[in-house]
Design a protein around this motif. Structure first.
Motif, PDB file in Angstrom:
ATOM      1  N   GLY A  74       0.794  -1.221   0.000  1.00 19.83           N
ATOM      2  CA  GLY A  74       0.000   0.000   0.000  1.00 19.83           C
ATOM      3  C   GLY A  74       0.825   1.269   0.000  1.00 19.83           C
ATOM      4  N   ASP A  75       2.042   1.210   0.537  1.00 19.81           N
ATOM      5  CA  ASP A  75       2.895   2.397   0.601  1.00 19.81           C
ATOM      6  C   ASP A  75       4.066   2.297  -0.383  1.00 19.81           C
ATOM      7  OD1 ASP A  75       3.343   4.958   1.720  1.00 19.81           O
ATOM      8  OD2 ASP A  75       4.981   4.156   2.946  1.00 19.81           O
ATOM      9  N   VAL A  76       3.895   1.438  -1.407  1.00 22.61           N
ATOM     10  CA  VAL A  76       4.949   1.234  -2.406  1.00 22.61           C
ATOM     11  C   VAL A  76       4.517   1.845  -3.734  1.00 22.61           C
ATOM     12  CG1 VAL A  76       6.196  -0.518  -3.732  1.00 22.61           C
ATOM     13  CG2 VAL A  76       5.748  -0.891  -1.297  1.00 22.61           C
ATOM     14  N   ASP A  77       5.447   2.511  -4.401  1.00 19.08           N
ATOM     15  CA  ASP A  77       5.179   3.017  -5.744  1.00 19.08           C
ATOM     16  C   ASP A  77       5.105   1.814  -6.681  1.00 19.08           C
ATOM     17  OD1 ASP A  77       5.116   4.150  -8.249  1.00 19.08           O
ATOM     18  OD2 ASP A  77       6.839   5.468  -7.947  1.00 19.08           O
ATOM     19  N   LEU A  78       3.895   1.489  -7.122  1.00 19.86           N
ATOM     20  CA  LEU A  78       3.686   0.284  -7.916  1.00 19.86           C
ATOM     21  C   LEU A  78       3.894   0.498  -9.410  1.00 19.86           C
ATOM     22  CD1 LEU A  78       0.526  -1.243  -6.165  1.00 19.86           C
ATOM     23  CD2 LEU A  78       2.938  -1.821  -5.817  1.00 19.86           C
ATOM     24  N   ARG A  79       4.215   1.699  -9.822  1.00 23.07           N
ATOM     25  CA  ARG A  79       4.355   1.962 -11.259  1.00 23.07           C
ATOM     26  C   ARG A  79       5.443   1.119 -11.924  1.00 23.07           C
ATOM     27  NH1 ARG A  79       4.386   8.432 -10.804  1.00 23.07           N
ATOM     28  NH2 ARG A  79       5.703   7.785  -9.035  1.00 23.07           N
ATOM     29  N   PRO A  80       6.632   0.967 -11.320  1.00 26.23           N
ATOM     30  CA  PRO A  80       7.635   0.100 -11.963  1.00 26.23           C
ATOM     31  C   PRO A  80       7.160  -1.347 -12.061  1.00 26.23           C
ATOM     32  CG  PRO A  80       8.660   1.513 -10.320  1.00 26.23           C
ATOM     33  CD  PRO A  80       7.179   1.630 -10.124  1.00 26.23           C
ATOM     34  N   LEU A  81       6.477  -1.811 -11.019  1.00 21.69           N
ATOM     35  CA  LEU A  81       5.985  -3.182 -11.024  1.00 21.69           C
ATOM     36  C   LEU A  81       4.913  -3.375 -12.084  1.00 21.69           C
ATOM     37  CD1 LEU A  81       5.778  -3.663  -7.162  1.00 21.69           C
ATOM     38  CD2 LEU A  81       7.317  -4.884  -8.680  1.00 21.69           C
ATOM     39  N   MET A  82       4.019  -2.392 -12.227  1.00 19.22           N
ATOM     40  CA  MET A  82       2.985  -2.483 -13.236  1.00 19.22           C
ATOM     41  C   MET A  82       3.582  -2.377 -14.635  1.00 19.22           C
ATOM     42  SD  MET A  82       0.352  -3.087 -11.447  1.00 19.22           S
ATOM     43  CE  MET A  82      -0.887  -3.043 -12.726  1.00 19.22           C
ATOM     44  N   HIS A  83       4.690  -1.644 -14.747  1.00 17.16           N
ATOM     45  CA  HIS A  83       5.380  -1.559 -16.033  1.00 17.16           C
ATOM     46  C   HIS A  83       5.846  -2.949 -16.468  1.00 17.16           C
ATOM     47  CE1 HIS A  83       8.042  -0.122 -19.216  1.00 17.16           C
ATOM     48  NE2 HIS A  83       8.992  -0.882 -18.691  1.00 17.16           N
ATOM     49  N   LEU A  84       6.364  -3.711 -15.522  1.00 18.09           N
ATOM     50  CA  LEU A  84       6.803  -5.062 -15.843  1.00 18.09           C
ATOM     51  C   LEU A  84       5.627  -5.980 -16.151  1.00 18.09           C
ATOM     52  CD1 LEU A  84       9.579  -5.554 -13.138  1.00 18.09           C
ATOM     53  CD2 LEU A  84       9.902  -5.266 -15.599  1.00 18.09           C
ATOM     54  N   SER A  85       4.441  -5.596 -15.681  1.00 19.06           N
ATOM     55  CA  SER A  85       3.250  -6.419 -15.901  1.00 19.06           C
ATOM     56  C   SER A  85       2.399  -5.931 -17.064  1.00 19.06           C
ATOM     57  CB  SER A  85       2.383  -6.424 -14.628  1.00 19.06           C
ATOM     58  OG  SER A  85       3.061  -7.025 -13.563  1.00 19.06           O
ATOM     59  N   ARG A  86       2.886  -4.937 -17.801  1.00 17.02           N
ATOM     60  CA  ARG A  86       2.050  -4.365 -18.851  1.00 17.02           C
ATOM     61  C   ARG A  86       1.788  -5.345 -19.983  1.00 17.02           C
ATOM     62  NH1 ARG A  86       6.168   0.012 -21.710  1.00 17.02           N
ATOM     63  NH2 ARG A  86       7.776  -1.472 -22.359  1.00 17.02           N
ATOM     64  N   ASP A  87       2.613  -6.408 -20.055  1.00 17.42           N
ATOM     65  CA  ASP A  87       2.386  -7.435 -21.062  1.00 17.42           C
ATOM     66  C   ASP A  87       1.549  -8.565 -20.487  1.00 17.42           C
ATOM     67  OD1 ASP A  87       4.250  -8.375 -19.283  1.00 17.42           O
ATOM     68  OD2 ASP A  87       5.474  -9.394 -20.780  1.00 17.42           O
ATOM     69  N   ARG A  88       0.626  -8.197 -19.558  1.00 19.59           N
ATOM     70  CA  ARG A  88      -0.144  -9.226 -18.852  1.00 19.59           C
ATOM     71  C   ARG A  88      -0.834 -10.194 -19.798  1.00 19.59           C
ATOM     72  NH1 ARG A  88      -5.450 -10.080 -16.460  1.00 19.59           N
ATOM     73  NH2 ARG A  88      -5.185 -11.259 -14.547  1.00 19.59           N
TER      74      ARG A  88
END
Length: 324
Positions: free
Chosen positions: A175-189
């Motif tokens: 909840g207190d983590v910037d998830l944008r880099p993680l979502m970037h890695l998941s953009r090819d979901r």
């Protein structure tokens, strides 16, 4: 015993090759005794006096084991678990090459979410991350705080299935983590899921039958229920792809309703597909099919208020709602 093969993450942990090789041998010996089980305590013992250096990783593995074994989307399948781990290795490698500061436990947790959450649940998180200025998701932080306090599980509708509660309780907290880099890695979901959405023989037969359907067929609905929700979701994903290929004809979308009749919880996923139909090509034939579906109410309302929706479609919606 030859050159060790460990995840690149462990290269950053100050363990000697001797300790790693000895621990691997001990774990393999324990694993051979399947009848006695393999606990986190056993794995810590395999590392001896240096177990504290991998304590976080062992704790994470201990938490993951239950979900990987019980989540319907994986259910302890060794082949799927291997794919999960291989994909994890690839993503961590990409993160390193792009200079991303991403913790390994955080990466594991988000990939687990990507693997086990349904399309609607994943989109709910993705949209919240995109709407945040700092990549942090307030509703996730609230859920984690409530879980820490032992409060009853109260989650947004897209997260109503048991997996989401298990996932929120899994360390580390995000909840207190910037998830944008993680979502970037998941953009090819969609590409990542393609490796996991292989259909069983029964599901493939059902897909073949549905492709020729042009309406809801009760006997098919009964057979879909027997497949289970997870398999039904995979079939719905395939039907959605075909609907796009067929330019969202009324028949291509109507056949999808067989899935949501069997599992209404998948309705929001079909609603996302409805939202992809170009405004000026919204089929009037779908209006009577959708009017009594609770999950479709919001989308029909959007169609009715959209100036680009064909007039005859808007009138049909109004008539069904008793306005004409």
């Amino acid at each position: 015993m030859g050159q060790r093969q460990w995840h690149p993450h462990f290269d950053a942990i100050a363990l000697t090759d001797k300790t790693m090789n000895e621990a691997q041998q001990k774990v393999l010996e324990l694993a051979k005794k399947g009848w006695s089980g393999l606990s986190a305590k056993d794995i810590r013992g395999a590392f001896g006096t240096e177990a504290d250096k991998v304590a976080k990783e062992i704790d994470l593995a201990d938490q993951l084991a239950h979900i990987l074994a019980s989540a319907e989307q994986i259910a302890g399948n060794p082949r799927l678990i291997k794919r999960f781990l291989n994909n994890l290795v690839i993503r961590e490698t990409i993160a390193r090459s792009q200079g991303m500061s991403i913790g390994f436990p955080e990466l594991v947790k988000l990939q687990l979410f990507e693997r086990c959450a349904n399309a609607v649940g994943f989109e709910h998180l993705a949209k919240a991350v995109a709407a945040s200025d700092d990549g942090k998701v307030q509703f996730l932080a609230d859920l984690e705080a409530a879980a820490q306090k032992g409060n009853p599980w109260v989650a947004p509708t897209p997260w109503s299935q048991p997996f989401y509660e298990q996932w929120v309780k899994l360390a580390p907290q995000l909840g207190d983590v910037d998830l944008r880099p993680l979502m970037h890695l998941s953009r090819d979901r969609k590409l990542a899921i393609a490796a996991y959405d292989e259909l069983s023989q029964e599901a493939q037969k059902m897909l073949d039958a549905l492709v020729s359907a042009t309406s809801v067929i009760p006997t098919l609905v009964d057979h879909i229920k027997a497949l289970g929700e997870s398999e039904a979701e995979r079939v719905l994903t395939r039907l959605g792809r075909k609907a796009r290929t067929e330019q969202f004809t009324s028949d291509s979308v109507a056949r999808c309703l067989n899935i949501t009749k069997a599992f209404p919880a998948l309705g929001p996923q079909l609603a996302l597909l409805l939202g992809e139909i170009p405004a000026n090509r919204r089929p009037i034939a779908l209006v009577p099919l959708l009017q009594n579906e609770t999950w479709a109410a919001g989308e029909l309302q959007r169609w009715e208020s959209d100036a680009d929706t064909p007039p005859q479609v808007k009138r049909a919606i109004s008539a069904k709602r008793g306005k004409a």
